[in-house]
Every structure is written in structure tokens, then in C-alpha cells.
Design a protein around this motif. Structure first.
Motif, PDB file in Angstrom:
ATOM      1  N   SER A 139       0.852  -1.210   0.000  1.00 51.68           N
ATOM      2  CA  SER A 139       0.000   0.000   0.000  1.00 51.68           C
ATOM      3  C   SER A 139       0.876   1.244   0.000  1.00 51.68           C
ATOM      4  N   VAL A 140       0.261   2.309  -0.499  1.00 53.74           N
ATOM      5  CA  VAL A 140       0.920   3.629  -0.442  1.00 53.74           C
ATOM      6  C   VAL A 140      -0.123   4.627   0.054  1.00 53.74           C
ATOM      7  N   HIS A 141       0.360   5.637   0.741  1.00 58.13           N
ATOM      8  CA  HIS A 141      -0.511   6.740   1.164  1.00 58.13           C
ATOM      9  C   HIS A 141      -0.051   7.958   0.377  1.00 58.13           C
ATOM     10  N   ILE A 142      -0.938   8.465  -0.465  1.00 59.84           N
ATOM     11  CA  ILE A 142      -0.558   9.558  -1.380  1.00 59.84           C
ATOM     12  C   ILE A 142      -1.221  10.850  -0.937  1.00 59.84           C
ATOM     13  N   ARG A 143      -0.370  11.822  -0.639  1.00 56.62           N
ATOM     14  CA  ARG A 143      -0.913  13.113  -0.208  1.00 56.62           C
ATOM     15  C   ARG A 143      -1.018  14.022  -1.416  1.00 56.62           C
ATOM     16  N   SER A 144      -2.130  14.713  -1.554  1.00 54.31           N
ATOM     17  CA  SER A 144      -2.317  15.601  -2.699  1.00 54.31           C
ATOM     18  C   SER A 144      -1.492  16.864  -2.507  1.00 54.31           C
ATOM     19  N   VAL A 145      -0.483  17.039  -3.371  1.00 54.70           N
ATOM     20  CA  VAL A 145       0.351  18.255  -3.233  1.00 54.70           C
ATOM     21  C   VAL A 145       0.474  19.021  -4.548  1.00 54.70           C
ATOM     22  N   GLY A 146       0.150  18.384  -5.657  1.00 53.82           N
ATOM     23  CA  GLY A 146       0.344  19.070  -6.946  1.00 53.82           C
ATOM     24  C   GLY A 146      -0.514  18.427  -8.013  1.00 53.82           C
ATOM     25  N   ASP A 147      -0.165  18.673  -9.292  1.00 55.61           N
ATOM     26  CA  ASP A 147      -1.071  18.271 -10.357  1.00 55.61           C
ATOM     27  C   ASP A 147      -1.282  16.769 -10.446  1.00 55.61           C
ATOM     28  N   TRP A 148      -0.225  15.994 -10.390  1.00 54.04           N
ATOM     29  CA  TRP A 148      -0.388  14.544 -10.576  1.00 54.04           C
ATOM     30  C   TRP A 148      -1.182  13.935  -9.412  1.00 54.04           C
ATOM     31  N   THR A 149      -0.791  14.232  -8.203  1.00 53.23           N
ATOM     32  CA  THR A 149      -1.485  13.628  -7.053  1.00 53.23           C
ATOM     33  C   THR A 149      -2.928  14.129  -6.986  1.00 53.23           C
ATOM     34  N   GLU A 150      -3.117  15.400  -7.312  1.00 52.00           N
ATOM     35  CA  GLU A 150      -4.484  15.929  -7.297  1.00 52.00           C
ATOM     36  C   GLU A 150      -5.370  15.203  -8.311  1.00 52.00           C
ATOM     37  N   LYS A 151      -4.840  15.049  -9.531  1.00 51.51           N
ATOM     38  CA  LYS A 151      -5.626  14.388 -10.594  1.00 51.51           C
ATOM     39  C   LYS A 151      -5.953  12.958 -10.173  1.00 51.51           C
ATOM     40  N   LEU A 152      -4.983  12.278  -9.589  1.00 51.98           N
ATOM     41  CA  LEU A 152      -5.206  10.879  -9.206  1.00 51.98           C
ATOM     42  C   LEU A 152      -6.325  10.805  -8.159  1.00 51.98           C
ATOM     43  N   ILE A 153      -6.214  11.665  -7.149  1.00 53.23           N
ATOM     44  CA  ILE A 153      -7.218  11.621  -6.069  1.00 53.23           C
ATOM     45  C   ILE A 153      -8.593  11.976  -6.630  1.00 53.23           C
ATOM     46  N   LYS A 154      -8.625  12.941  -7.544  1.00 53.84           N
ATOM     47  CA  LYS A 154      -9.925  13.325  -8.152  1.00 53.84           C
ATOM     48  C   LYS A 154     -10.516  12.151  -8.924  1.00 53.84           C
ATOM     49  N   MET A 155      -9.653  11.451  -9.673  1.00 59.21           N
ATOM     50  CA  MET A 155     -10.149  10.304 -10.476  1.00 59.21           C
ATOM     51  C   MET A 155     -10.732   9.244  -9.560  1.00 59.21           C
ATOM     52  N   VAL A 156     -10.045   9.035  -8.441  1.00 60.47           N
ATOM     53  CA  VAL A 156     -10.466   7.955  -7.536  1.00 60.47           C
ATOM     54  C   VAL A 156     -11.730   8.355  -6.781  1.00 60.47           C
ATOM     55  N   GLU A 157     -11.807   9.640  -6.458  1.00 63.33           N
ATOM     56  CA  GLU A 157     -12.994  10.107  -5.693  1.00 63.33           C
ATOM     57  C   GLU A 157     -14.272   9.897  -6.502  1.00 63.33           C
ATOM     58  N   ASN A 158     -14.153   9.960  -7.835  1.00 60.92           N
ATOM     59  CA  ASN A 158     -15.362   9.852  -8.672  1.00 60.92           C
ATOM     60  C   ASN A 158     -15.647   8.403  -9.082  1.00 60.92           C
ATOM     61  N   LEU A 159     -14.922   7.458  -8.460  1.00 61.36           N
ATOM     62  CA  LEU A 159     -15.151   6.052  -8.830  1.00 61.36           C
ATOM     63  C   LEU A 159     -16.468   5.575  -8.237  1.00 61.36           C
ATOM     64  N   PRO A 160     -17.197   4.682  -8.931  1.00 55.20           N
ATOM     65  CA  PRO A 160     -18.388   4.074  -8.319  1.00 55.20           C
ATOM     66  C   PRO A 160     -17.926   3.160  -7.179  1.00 55.20           C
ATOM     67  N   GLU A 161     -18.752   2.912  -6.213  1.00 50.16           N
ATOM     68  CA  GLU A 161     -18.450   2.053  -5.045  1.00 50.16           C
ATOM     69  C   GLU A 161     -17.837   0.727  -5.523  1.00 50.16           C
ATOM     70  N   GLY A 162     -16.662   0.391  -4.984  1.00 51.79           N
ATOM     71  CA  GLY A 162     -16.029  -0.894  -5.326  1.00 51.79           C
ATOM     72  C   GLY A 162     -15.405  -0.885  -6.716  1.00 51.79           C
ATOM     73  N   GLY A 163     -15.438   0.289  -7.398  1.00 51.89           N
ATOM     74  CA  GLY A 163     -14.869   0.318  -8.766  1.00 51.89           C
ATOM     75  C   GLY A 163     -13.356   0.198  -8.719  1.00 51.89           C
ATOM     76  N   GLN A 164     -12.766  -0.356  -9.789  1.00 54.13           N
ATOM     77  CA  GLN A 164     -11.312  -0.464  -9.892  1.00 54.13           C
ATOM     78  C   GLN A 164     -10.760   0.922 -10.248  1.00 54.13           C
ATOM     79  N   GLY A 165      -9.647   1.268  -9.682  1.00 51.40           N
ATOM     80  CA  GLY A 165      -9.023   2.567  -9.991  1.00 51.40           C
ATOM     81  C   GLY A 165      -8.445   2.568 -11.404  1.00 51.40           C
ATOM     82  N   PRO A 166      -7.868   3.687 -11.807  1.00 48.78           N
ATOM     83  CA  PRO A 166      -7.271   3.802 -13.147  1.00 48.78           C
ATOM     84  C   PRO A 166      -6.060   2.869 -13.280  1.00 48.78           C
ATOM     85  N   LYS A 167      -5.763   2.463 -14.533  1.00 48.52           N
ATOM     86  CA  LYS A 167      -4.587   1.590 -14.747  1.00 48.52           C
ATOM     87  C   LYS A 167      -3.396   2.216 -14.051  1.00 48.52           C
TER      88      LYS A 167
END
Ligand SMILES: Cc1cc2nc3c(=O)[nH]c(=O)nc-3n(C[C@H](O)[C@H](O)[C@H](O)COP(=O)(O)OP(=O)(O)OC[C@H]3O[C@@H](n4cnc5c(N)ncnc54)[C@H](O)[C@@H]3O)c2cc1C
Ligand SMILES: NC(=O)C1=CN([C@@H]2O[C@H](COP(=O)(O)OP(=O)(O)OC[C@H]3O[C@@H](n4cnc5c(N)ncnc54)[C@H](OP(=O)(O)O)[C@@H]3O)[C@@H](O)[C@H]2O)C=CC1
Ligand code: HEM
Length: 523
Positions: free
Chosen positions: A350-378
Motif C-alpha cells: 500500500s501507499v498513502h498519497i498526499r495531494s500536493v500538486g497536479d499529478w497527485t491531485e488528478k489521481l485523487i480526483k479520479m479515484v474520488e469519482n469512482l463508483p463504489e467498489g470500482g477499480q481505480g485507473p490503470k
């Protein structure tokens, strides 16, 4: 002094050896070109600009051979793994790879500057010699040209009045590749400055890939064989019959026509090995990019932190190591490092990713909009890298200090200790841990409060209350936090973390902390 030797002795030794080799190469090749009889006539045209150009070239060969090795992460991991015999000192040394990479780069920059200035002077001196400004001998030597009938070879690469220094630089392999290499180097070094890397990492990262141009230019840079030496120097040509009487050259036996030839280009021999190793490094990264990674769990933690639990077949880790993540949906080329917070004993990482800039922000945004139990981005994973912090388990007493999300290596260590506890692992020599965690916001403690809670319970049940002393410091506090704490001061658990040990406010007084640890562990 003994502490200094333990902590810095190997680094100092490596630096001394590296600097020693640089000095040796510079001095040896300076004397070789400054005194070698085969360059007697070359020096007639160029003077001391010849050794001042060639000595840095030798140092450049050596450092251009080195520069890629410290950034071959997988090679370092291989070496790190094989250094079980040399133990932690050598392995820790490998963690200073980027420091060494920068040092070598600065040496390249310095030697490039000296080499370039000296060679630009050489071009000027060649031109002046050809135009007879330095007297008859340089002029006569400059008149020599490649001619089978006259059995002559040229010494001065400038062989016509229409060739200006600028024209020469931009119409020869050495000149053209030299300009390209130097420009690439200037762009790479300026974009590598800390202030750029911190604020515009992508600018640094993409500009840094000019290293491909840099090495391509380097490999061909010497192909022109511009610096020429006299092929036969015995008997020496600079006798009274020859030196000032070119009309004698080839007419009397004591005075054969001096023959010249360019040196065999060497740089490609110095850099071809590291280039192949680095190519394998990128190939391995691509293979890992293609390997499937699946999500086991995705947790959005407070303070804009995302916990990803990932599974990758055959993945093995040690505590404190980190991986590079690449999310093609965000960027095909960007790889971001994150320390693993899982324990080696777990069947995922596991990793804990803190949102600090464009890449981490985009990743967290993508994951936040996932349907319940959905697989994250490749997600592609490269690694693990870095020296494992498993040495922690070799010490009876360990102090772990984490700040903000920089706590992640210690989460992995504490989790692994818990597993070692559960399995009564005999390898666990540690019998006391002092864990300090400093955060600015109260919510951040939630990232690992549950882990601390489990450890607190586990150690209590085993009657090992003293095993883990953890101190959480809230540094971004205000009066409301203190008032809140005063109102609930008599509660058994801390009002911020729910843990038994109360949160401290402000930064630790390290003198006091070290004194306390020393007193509690006199041996
Ligand atoms: C060894 C190591 C372990 C880390 N572990 C964690 C962790 O466990 N959790 C966590 O939240 N963060 C961790 N980080 C920091 C994390 O890599 C950055 O926060 C992330 O890369 C920022 O990317 P960004 O584009 O969102 O931010 P940006 O605004 O682009 O950059 C923010 C900061 O991160 C640095 N950075 C950006 N991209 C990279 C990159 N590709 N490689 C290295 N540094 C980069 C920048 O220099 C800048 O200082 C770690 C960094 C390193 C070097
Ligand atoms: N090496 C690794 O494995 C990892 C490293 N990191 C790095 O950890 C860093 C943490 O970032 P982030 O979460 O934003 O941290 P924050 O900036 O949110 O928090 C840093 C904390 O450390 C305290 N602090 C800072 N300097 C000192 C000091 N000199 N003495 C005592 N306390 C200090 C701050 O106190 P105050 O409020 O008083 O300033 C604050 O509480 C990042 O740079 C990240 O790259 C992240 C993960 C893993
Ligand atoms: C001749 C000059 C240089 C060359 C040829 C060079 C080459 C490289 C290469 C090939 C990488 C590896 C990229 C990768 O595969 O991950 C790299 C990484 C790096 N270089 Fe350089 N570099 C040079 C100068 C510098 C300088 C001057 C600095 C800083 C002052 C620097 C800082 C870095 C850093 C920090 C990384 C690691 C990036 C990462 O993995 O996050 N480099 N360099």
C-alpha cells in the motif's frame, strides 16, 4: 570522530577516490600533451591551449562514464540486495546515489567549460598559424596537406583562408557535436536546479531527457580526429636541419617530412557500457509498466490523502522501500515515488498519497469519482527501490521520527513489528521503539491512528507497555485546540487521536527527548 567515521567514512572515502582519479587523469593527460614529443609541432601551433583542452577531455570521459550509473535504480537495487555481505553501510551508501550523480554532473560542467574555452582558442590559434601570424614554422606546418604524391599529411585542420573559426566550428563533427553537447548540458543543468525541480518538476524531467542528445553527441564528438600528433618522433624532428628549414624536409635523410595523424576517438569506449546498462534500466521499466497491477482496496483518508492497496504478481518488498507509480490516464511519462506503508508480511502493498500538486491531485480526483467498489485507473509500478529500513529491527532501541506524510516509511516498520510480534519472530531484536510523528493538521493523525491503536493494545496484552512509546505532535495548533484539550484533559484517551498517549502541541524539544531516551536506556 568514531560516529563521524561510521556515518560518513565510506562517503568520504568514495569522494576522495573519485576526486583522486579526476586529479590523476587531469595531471597525467596535461603532461602527456604538454610534454609529449609527438605533440611538439602541434604545440607550435596551439601552445598550452592543447593540454588545457585535452586534460579536461580525459576527465570528461571518466565522469560521463559515471553519470548514468547512480540513476540506474534497478542496478542499485541489485547491488543493494547483493550487499548483504557488506551490510548496512554499503547499502546506505547507495541511497546517496543522486548526490553523487549531481557531483559528477558538476564536474562535467566544469570540465566542459575549460575544454570548450581551450578548444575555441585552439581554433583561433589554428587560424592564426595558417595565416602566418606565428612565424615561419607554424606557417610551414600549416601548409602541409594530405598528398599521396608528395607523401605529406596535414597537421592544421584549417587549410584555407576562407575558413573562419565560426565556419570551422559549424562545419566539423567536433565543432557541431561540441555545440550540441554544450547546449544540452546548459539546459539540463539549469533546469536541474533545486528551485526548478521543486516548483516545475516536469520541466526538469523533460529537459533532463536531453541527456539522449548529450550522449549521442558525445559518442561522435571525437570522430573528426582533429587533434593530430606526429607519427615518427625518433630521431626527433626538431634538430637544426629541420626545424626552421622546411626546404630540407624530405630532401636530406636527417630530415624526413613530418607525418601526422589524428588520435583514435575514445569517448565511445568510456560511455558505451553505462549507456547499455541504462538502456536495460529503461527496458526493465517498460516491462514493469506492462505488468498487471490490481487494486485490493482504495481508501480516501482525511487531509487529502489517498490510500491505495495494490497487488502485483511476484512483488516483494522490505520495510521503508518506495515504488514509482505511473498512471497513464494522467501521464504516460511521469513516474512518481511513494513510500510503501504496508508490511512485507502482507499479501499486498500500500501507499498513502498526499495531494500536493497536479499529478497527485488528478489521481485523487479520479479515484474520488469512482463508483463504489470500482477499480481505480490503470497503474504501473516500478520498484521497489531504496535501502530497506529493516536495520531498525537490528537495534534494541530505535527512534523513528516522521513529519507529515513523511511518516509512511514508519507505518511500514510499525506494521511489520506488529506482524513479528504476532509470529513471535526471533529475528526481532528490538525491545524498545520511540516513535515521533509531527503533523500540522489534526486529521493527519487519522492516517495511522488505527495502526497505533492496534499496537498499543497488542503490547499491553503482552505486558510490554514500554515496548512502544509514541509521541504525536500537533504543530499547527491554536488556542481552540488547547481549550478543547483542557476541557477533556481527564479523559483516558486523547481527544484528537483517541489514543491513550496524549497529543503534544508544537514541535518536540529534542534535547529533552534524547535525554529521556538516554536515561531510560542507560546500557
Ligand atoms: C523517496 C520518496 C518517497 C516519497 N513518498 C511519498 C509518500 O509516501 N506519500 C506522498 O504523499 N508523497 C511521497 N513523496 C513525495 C511525492 O513523490 C510527491 O509528492 C509527488 O511526486 C508530487 O507530484 P505532483 O505532480 O502531485 O506535485 P508537484 O507539484 O509536481 O511536485 C510537488 C513536489 O514533489 C516533487 N515531485 C514532483 N514530481 C516528482 C517525481 N516524479 N519524482 C520525485 N519528486 C517529484 C517536486 O519536486 C515537488 O517538490 C515521496 C518522494 C520521494 C522522493
Ligand atoms: N522519505 C520518505 O520516505 C518520504 C518522504 N516524504 C516527504 O515528507 C515531506 C512531508 O510533507 P508534508 O506531509 O507536506 O509535511 P507537512 O509540511 O504537512 O508537515 C511537516 C511537519 O513537520 C514539521 N517540521 C518541519 N520541519 C521541522 C523541523 N525542522 N523540526 C521539527 N519539525 C519540523 C512541521 O512543523 P511546523 O508546522 O512547525 O512547520 C510539520 O508539522 C514531503 O516533503 C515528502 O516529500 C513523504 C513520504 C515519504
Ligand atoms: C551531464 C549532465 C547530466 C546527465 C547526463 C544526467 C542524466 C540523468 C539521467 C539519465 C537520469 C535518469 C532519469 C531516469 O531514468 O529516472 C537523471 C536523473 C536525475 N538527475 Fe541527472 N543528469 C545530469 C545532470 C544533473 C544535474 C546537474 C542534476 C542536479 C543538480 C541532476 C539531477 C538529477 C535528479 C534529481 C535525477 C532523478 C530524477 C528522479 O528519478 O526523480 N542531474 N539524470
Amino acid at each position: 570522530m568514531s560516529n563521524w567515521i561510521i556515518n560518513h567514512g565510506l562517503s568520504a572515502f568514495i569522494l576522495v577516490v573519485w576526486m583522486g582519479i579526476n586529479i590523476f587523469l587531469f595531471v597525467y593527460y596535461y603532461l602527456f600533451y604538454d610534454q609529449g614529443p609527438q605533440f611538439e609541432y602541434t604545440r607550435e601551433l596551439l601552445g598550452s591551449a592543447l593540454p588545457w583542452a585535452r586534460a579536461p577531455a580525459a576527465v570528461l570521459n571518466f565522469n560521463c562514464m559515471l553519470i548514468l550509473l547512480p540513476v540506474c535504480r534497478n542496478l542499485l537495487s541489485l547491488l543493494r540486495g547483493s550487499f548483504i555481505c557488506c551490510g548496512r553501510t554499503m547499502r546506505k551508501q547507495l541511497d546517496k546515489n543522486l548526490t553523487f550523480h549531481k557531483l559528477v554532473a558538476y564536474m562535467i560542467a566544469l570540465m566542459t567549460a575549460v575544454h570548450t574555452v581551450a578548444h575555441l582558442l585552439n581554433v583561433e590559434w589554428y587560424t592564426n598559424s595558417f595565416q602566418g601570424r606565428y612565424g615561419p614554422l607554424p606557417e610551414n606546418l600549416s601548409m602541409l596537406d594530405d598528398s599521396r604524391e608528395l607523401n605529406t599529411t596535414y597537421l592544421n585542420p584549417i587549410r584555407s583562408n576562407s575558413t573562419t573559426p565560426t565556419l570551422f566550428v559549424f562545419t566539423t563533427i567536433a565543432g557541431l557535436t561540441g555545440v550540441v553537447i554544450t547546449l544540452a548540458l546548459i539546459l539540463m543543468i539549469t533546469s536541474s536546479m533545486e528551485v526548478i525541480r521543486r516548483s516545475y518538476f516536469e520541466v526538469f524531467w523533460y529537459t533532463h531527457h536531453l541527456f539522449i542528445i548529450f550522449f549521442a553527441g558525445l559518442v561522435f564528438h571525437g570522430a573528426g580526429r582533429i587533434v593530430r600528433s606526429q607519427q615518427v618522433t625518433d630521431p626527433p624532428h626538431n634538430n637544426s636541419f629541420c626545424e626552421d628549414q622546411p626546404e630540407n624536409w624530405g630532401k636530406i635523410p636527417e630530415c624526413p617530412i613530418p607525418q601526422f595523424a589524428g588520435g583514435f576517438p575514445q569517448t565511445w569506449m568510456w560511455v558505451i557500457g553505462p549507456m547499455i546498462i541504462y538502456l536495460c534500466e529503461r527496458l526493465l521499466r517498460f516491462i514493469r509498466y506492462m505488468q498487471p497491477v490490481s487494486y485490493r482496496k482504495i481508501v480516501i483518508r482525511p487531509s487529502k490523502v489517498l490510500e491505495l492497496q495494490l497487488v502485483k504478481p511476484g512483488f516483494k518488498m522490505e520495510v521503508g522501500q518506495y515504488v514509482f507509480l505511473n498512471c497513464p490516464a494522467i501521464s504516460q511519462l511521469e513516474w512518481h515515488p511513494f513510500t510503501m506503508t504496508s508490511a512485507p508480511e502482507e499479501d499486498f502493498f500500500s501507499v498513502h498519497i498526499r495531494s500536493v500538486g497536479d499529478w497527485t491531485e488528478k489521481l485523487i480526483k479520479m479515484v474520488e469519482n469512482l463508483p463504489e467498489g470500482g477499480q481505480g485507473p490503470k497503474m504501473a509500478v516500478d520498484g521497489p527501490f531504496g535501502t530497506a529500513s529493516e536495520d531498525v529491527f537490528d537495534y534494541e532501541v530505535s527512534m523513528l521520527v516522521g513529519a507529515g506524510i513523511g511518516v509512511t516509511p514508519f507505518a511500514s516498520i510499525l506494521k511489520s513489528i506488529w506482524y513479528k510480534f504476532k509470529d513471535s519472530d526471533p529475528k526481532l531484536r528490538t525491545n524498545r521503539i520511540y516513535f515521533y510523528w509531527l503533523c500540522r493538521e489534526t486529521y493527519a493523525f487519522e492516517w495511522f491512528a488505527d495502526l497505533l491503536q492496534v499496537l498499543e493494545k497488542e503490547t499491553e496484552e503482552r505486558g510490554m507497555r514500554d515496548f512502544l512509546t509514541y509521541k504525536l505532535y500537533l504543530t499547527g495548533w491554536d488556542q481552540s485546540h488547547v481549550n478543547h484539550a483542557m476541557v477533556h484533559f481527564d479523559k483516558d484517551t486523547d481527544i484528537i487521536t483517541g489514543l491513550k498517549q496524549k497529543t503534544h502541541y508544537g514541535r518536540p524539544n529534542w534535547d529533552k527527548e534524547f535525554e529521556q531516551v538516554r536515561q531510560e536506556n542507560p546500557s
